[in-house]
Design a protein around this motif. Structure first.
Motif, PDB file in Angstrom:
ATOM      1  N   VAL A  31       0.844  -1.203   0.000  1.00 30.73           N
ATOM      2  CA  VAL A  31       0.000   0.000   0.000  1.00 30.73           C
ATOM      3  C   VAL A  31       0.879   1.252   0.000  1.00 30.73           C
ATOM      4  N   LEU A  32       1.923   1.251   0.848  1.00 28.17           N
ATOM      5  CA  LEU A  32       2.813   2.425   0.891  1.00 28.17           C
ATOM      6  C   LEU A  32       3.461   2.670  -0.470  1.00 28.17           C
ATOM      7  N   LYS A  33       3.929   1.590  -1.090  1.00 29.91           N
ATOM      8  CA  LYS A  33       4.602   1.738  -2.389  1.00 29.91           C
ATOM      9  C   LYS A  33       3.628   2.233  -3.455  1.00 29.91           C
ATOM     10  N   ILE A  34       2.381   1.823  -3.343  1.00 26.23           N
ATOM     11  CA  ILE A  34       1.383   2.310  -4.305  1.00 26.23           C
ATOM     12  C   ILE A  34       1.104   3.798  -4.070  1.00 26.23           C
ATOM     13  N   ILE A  35       0.996   4.190  -2.800  1.00 27.29           N
ATOM     14  CA  ILE A  35       0.801   5.622  -2.501  1.00 27.29           C
ATOM     15  C   ILE A  35       1.980   6.433  -3.021  1.00 27.29           C
ATOM     16  N   ALA A  36       3.198   5.899  -2.790  1.00 18.93           N
ATOM     17  CA  ALA A  36       4.413   6.634  -3.187  1.00 18.93           C
ATOM     18  C   ALA A  36       4.579   6.680  -4.700  1.00 18.93           C
ATOM     19  N   GLY A  37       3.850   5.829  -5.403  1.00 16.60           N
ATOM     20  CA  GLY A  37       3.980   5.815  -6.862  1.00 16.60           C
ATOM     21  C   GLY A  37       5.106   4.930  -7.350  1.00 16.60           C
ATOM     22  N   LEU A  38       5.574   4.029  -6.481  1.00 17.42           N
ATOM     23  CA  LEU A  38       6.617   3.086  -6.896  1.00 17.42           C
ATOM     24  C   LEU A  38       6.018   1.840  -7.514  1.00 17.42           C
ATOM     25  N   LEU A  39       4.771   1.547  -7.143  1.00 19.73           N
ATOM     26  CA  LEU A  39       4.043   0.415  -7.706  1.00 19.73           C
ATOM     27  C   LEU A  39       2.710   0.932  -8.240  1.00 19.73           C
ATOM     28  N   ALA A  40       2.265   0.353  -9.336  1.00 15.79           N
ATOM     29  CA  ALA A  40       0.954   0.740  -9.879  1.00 15.79           C
ATOM     30  C   ALA A  40      -0.082  -0.292  -9.459  1.00 15.79           C
ATOM     31  N   PRO A  41      -1.271   0.146  -9.081  1.00 17.37           N
ATOM     32  CA  PRO A  41      -2.316  -0.839  -8.780  1.00 17.37           C
ATOM     33  C   PRO A  41      -2.760  -1.564 -10.051  1.00 17.37           C
ATOM     34  N   ASP A  42      -3.201  -2.812  -9.907  1.00 20.53           N
ATOM     35  CA  ASP A  42      -3.752  -3.530 -11.063  1.00 20.53           C
ATOM     36  C   ASP A  42      -5.106  -2.924 -11.440  1.00 20.53           C
TER      37      ASP A  42
ATOM     38  N   ILE B  75       2.098  14.805 -11.627  1.00 21.79           N
ATOM     39  CA  ILE B  75       1.017  15.769 -11.820  1.00 21.79           C
ATOM     40  C   ILE B  75       0.609  16.472 -10.544  1.00 21.79           C
ATOM     41  N   SER B  76       0.957  15.902  -9.424  1.00 24.38           N
ATOM     42  CA  SER B  76       0.332  16.386  -8.200  1.00 24.38           C
ATOM     43  C   SER B  76       1.010  17.605  -7.599  1.00 24.38           C
ATOM     44  N   GLY B  77       2.318  17.651  -7.692  1.00 24.35           N
ATOM     45  CA  GLY B  77       3.045  18.709  -7.009  1.00 24.35           C
ATOM     46  C   GLY B  77       3.172  18.433  -5.528  1.00 24.35           C
ATOM     47  N   LEU B  78       2.613  17.315  -5.067  1.00 24.49           N
ATOM     48  CA  LEU B  78       2.710  16.955  -3.655  1.00 24.49           C
ATOM     49  C   LEU B  78       3.907  16.023  -3.495  1.00 24.49           C
ATOM     50  N   ARG B  79       4.915  16.484  -2.790  1.00 26.77           N
ATOM     51  CA  ARG B  79       6.105  15.655  -2.624  1.00 26.77           C
ATOM     52  C   ARG B  79       5.865  14.630  -1.521  1.00 26.77           C
ATOM     53  N   ILE B  80       6.034  13.373  -1.885  1.00 26.59           N
ATOM     54  CA  ILE B  80       5.807  12.283  -0.936  1.00 26.59           C
ATOM     55  C   ILE B  80       7.123  11.548  -0.716  1.00 26.59           C
ATOM     56  N   GLY B  81       7.524  11.401   0.528  1.00 25.52           N
ATOM     57  CA  GLY B  81       8.763  10.699   0.833  1.00 25.52           C
ATOM     58  C   GLY B  81       8.471   9.351   1.452  1.00 25.52           C
TER      59      GLY B  81
END
Ligand SMILES: Nc1ncnc2c1ncn2[C@@H]1O[C@H](COP(=O)(O)OP(=O)(O)OP(=O)(O)O)[C@@H](O)[C@H]1O
Length: 318
Positions: free
Chosen positions: A126-137, A157-163
């Motif tokens: 879930v964390l990796k999907i939020i971070a954009g490292l994994l794409a949901p199916d 696209i978001s401009g929201l930096r997620i660490g």
């Protein structure tokens, strides 16, 4: 990349400790945007302490007290104007293994959220999907109301930096083992404690992170060392403050953890992931009084067990 020795983290003392305590053996912070990895993901690593013996082995128990709870995972009729991240009906499989089976939740501005649940249930996924490292199916991730398409890239696209803060290494195969594991600590840094404290705050501000995701940040730490990390997590949040009373820059954070002390000290709201779905969500203090049968299985199995004996968040076998 900025790497920090652990010794200078002494300004972040445990609120419940009577003496100043040694920090974790290593804490490093790295802006992870090498030429080899163009993703806009900032990564840090917290490693368990070495040669560090706790001065206080008292057990830490997790026991909430509130009578009220929110059992519903669907929060209808809410004001969504302050939602930073939303996962909507997210599915993820690895090969034949179905891991996420319709996960939905929202993270709002200012929130300190924890994701708990049995091992292997997909919390890190879930964390990796939020971070954009994994794409949901299947399903969508919305960042500030905008649907994310694909993985995180420079065209974010978001401009929201997620660490994303990892507990252990071996995270990016684009990095060398040395970069992954060490983030090259300055073991003999001449920087003062205050300089390091200032550096952490300023670095987070400079990088422009707004959301931090922590994957088991206190795994392997003893209770006292855990409190140092938990205080640090609180201190960089906008509702927290560092040793000099300066508020943090992080709007919201999400912590995946199995540790009771971390749940108690660093998390305000919990999402309970079980068999690929969020089966319960509510305020942290509502967890132990929940009447949800799955939650009760967990809390029953934890009754009377201390943190050090390793109470599991896995429900008892039925
Ligand atoms: N890239 C991958 N390829 C194949 N399987 C994977 C991959 N990533 C995760 N998995 C599997 O998916 C399942 C969920 O993993 P994940 O790490 O998200 O669980 P978790 O809830 O964080 O577990 P834990 O609490 O033990 O850390 C595990 O069975 C794991 O082996």
């Amino acid at each position: 990349m900025v790497s920090l020795s652990t010794t200078p983290f002494l300004p972040f003392t445990a609120k419940n400790a009577s003496t100043r305590i040694p920090p974790p053996t290593s804490f490093s912070y790295s802006k992870q945007r090498s030429n080899r990895d163009p993703r806009k993901v900032v990564c840090a690593c917290i490693a368990p302490p070495q040669n560090f013996k706790s001065q206080d082995s008292s057990a830490i128990h997790f026991n909430g007290s509130s009578k009220s709870e929110q059992l519903s995972t669907a929060r209808d009729h809410e004001d969504d104007s302050d939602v930073l991240i939303e996962c909507r009906d997210v599915y993820k499989s690895f090969g034949e293994k179905k891991i996420l089976n319709g996960v939905s939740f929202k993270i709002k501005h200012g929130e300190a959220v924890g994701i708990i649940g049995p091992s292997g249930t997909g919390k890190s996924t879930v964390l990796k999907i939020i971070a954009g490292l994994l794409a949901p199916d299947k399903g969508e991730v919305y960042i500030r109301g905008k649907k994310r398409v694909g993985l995180v890239s420079d065209d974010d696209i978001s401009g929201l930096r997620i660490g994303l803060v990892f507990q252990s290494a071996a995270l990016f195969d684009s990095l060398t083992v040395r970069e992954n594991v060490g983030f090259l600590l300055y073991e003999h840094s001449s920087m003062s404690e205050d300089q390091i404290s200032e550096l952490v705050t300023e670095t987070l501000a400079a990088v422009g992170l707004k959301v931090l995701l922590y994957d088991e940040p206190t795994a392997g730490l003893d209770p006292i060392a855990s409190t140092v990390v938990e205080d640090l997590i609180r201190s960089v949040h906008i509702k927290g403050q560092d040793a000099r009373g300066k508020p943090g820059n992080i709007s919201s954070y999400v912590v995946v953890t199995h540790q009771h002390s971390t749940i108690k000290r660093a998390i305000d709201r919990l999402l309970f992931l079980h068999k690929g779905k969020i089966v319960w969500e509510g305020m942290t203090h509502e967890f132990t009084t929940s009447t949800n049968p799955i939650v009760q299985q967990v809390t029953r199995s934890c009754a009377g067990l201390s943190y050090r004996r390793g109470c599991s968040l896995d429900p008892e076998p039925t």
